[in-house]
Design an enzyme around this catalytic site. Structure first.
Site, PDB file in Angstrom:
ATOM      1  N   ASP A 160      34.710  24.127  23.337  1.00  0.00           N
ATOM      2  CA  ASP A 160      34.822  25.069  22.227  1.00  0.00           C
ATOM      3  C   ASP A 160      34.876  24.274  20.929  1.00  0.00           C
ATOM      4  OD1 ASP A 160      35.109  26.805  24.319  1.00  0.00           O
ATOM      5  OD2 ASP A 160      37.007  27.680  23.653  1.00  0.00           O
TER       6      ASP A 160
ATOM      7  N   ASP B 260      35.251  40.576  26.880  1.00  0.00           N
ATOM      8  CA  ASP B 260      36.592  40.075  26.565  1.00  0.00           C
ATOM      9  C   ASP B 260      37.534  41.265  26.583  1.00  0.00           C
ATOM     10  OD1 ASP B 260      35.407  37.594  26.182  1.00  0.00           O
ATOM     11  OD2 ASP B 260      35.022  37.996  24.075  1.00  0.00           O
TER      12      ASP B 260
END
EC number: 5.3.1.16
Length: 241
Positions: free
Chosen positions: A10, A131
């Site tokens: 990330d 998500d």
């Protein structure tokens, strides 16, 4: 059946980071994204999950860093790109950079017609990130709500989505174990493949996810567990085989 593992890199502000519950400002800095990606490839990774957090949060982008990773490692490993892909320009940029697969998240909720068109055009090179908080989808950079999980899945299934990347936001980066019930529920309601993401903290978590293989859960993203050295990628790959 074996489980495909995707170590995550990330990227925020040019650095490899991990967030807690996807919250901006909760970063732990792990240095060079390229070094992190190299480490996972050297440890045997066949896939890397590469995320542009700035693009996801709308605070800029790390396109140059991502391109550098793909340029150096793209012939050694499959790269899945995620973060801020919500229109033709951002999708084309990710594919042209050499991504084997691109995750779209927010866009799938905000622009269903566009999502349907790119699923039709690119097939299994496009996955949709779901998500989730409870049964509610979290949208842009996990800040907004995006509607009911199963209503969204029904639409995405109808337009031929081939893969969902399912993250329980409450568990992501918390080392609290994956939400096995959520994964089971999602996988049992779709013919699409499912990638598990969020909360994996020990090798037994991978064993538990592997038990869902016959439902279609065939991959798992590893983040904080690797960076915090809860186990090595080599150990995880052994369990996943």
């Amino acid at each position: 059946m074996s489980l495909t593992l995707l170590p995550a890199v990330d990227v925020r502000d040019g650095k490899a980071v991990r967030l807690r519950q996807g919250e901006s400002g909760s970063e732990t800095d792990y240095g060079s994204p390229l070094e992190a990606a190299r480490t996972w490839v050297e440890s045997g990774a066949e896939w890397i999950h590469l995320v542009d957090l700035d693009a996801a949060f709308g605070t800029g982008n790390n396109r140059d860093q991502l391109r550098a990773i793909v340029k150096e490692l793209g012939d050694k490993v499959n790269i899945e790109m995620s973060g801020g892909v919500r229109d033709d320009a951002s999708l084309d940029a990710a594919l042209e950079a050499g991504a084997a697969r691109v995750n779209i998240g927010t866009a799938a909720l905000e622009n269903p017609d566009w999502t349907a068109s790119v699923i039709k055009k690119y097939g299994d090179r496009v996955a949709v990130g779901l998500d989730v908080r409870g049964h509610t989808l979290a949208a842009r950079g996990w800040v907004k709500e995006g509607g009911d999980l199963f209503e969204t899945m029904k639409f995405l299934d109808s337009v031929g989505c081939s893969r969902y990347v399912v993250t329980d936001v409450a568990r992501d980066g918390m080392m609290s174990g994956p939400n096995i019930e959520l994964l089971r529920e999602v996988a049992s309601r779709t013919d699409a493949k499912v990638t598990a993401s969020g909360g994996i903290s020990k090798l037994d978590d991978l064993r538990n996810i592997k038990e869902l293989a016959e439902l279609g859960v065939d991959a798992a993203i590893l983040g904080k567990s690797l960076y915090a050295r809860a186990f090595t990628l080599e150990e995880a790959l052994e369990v996943a085989r």
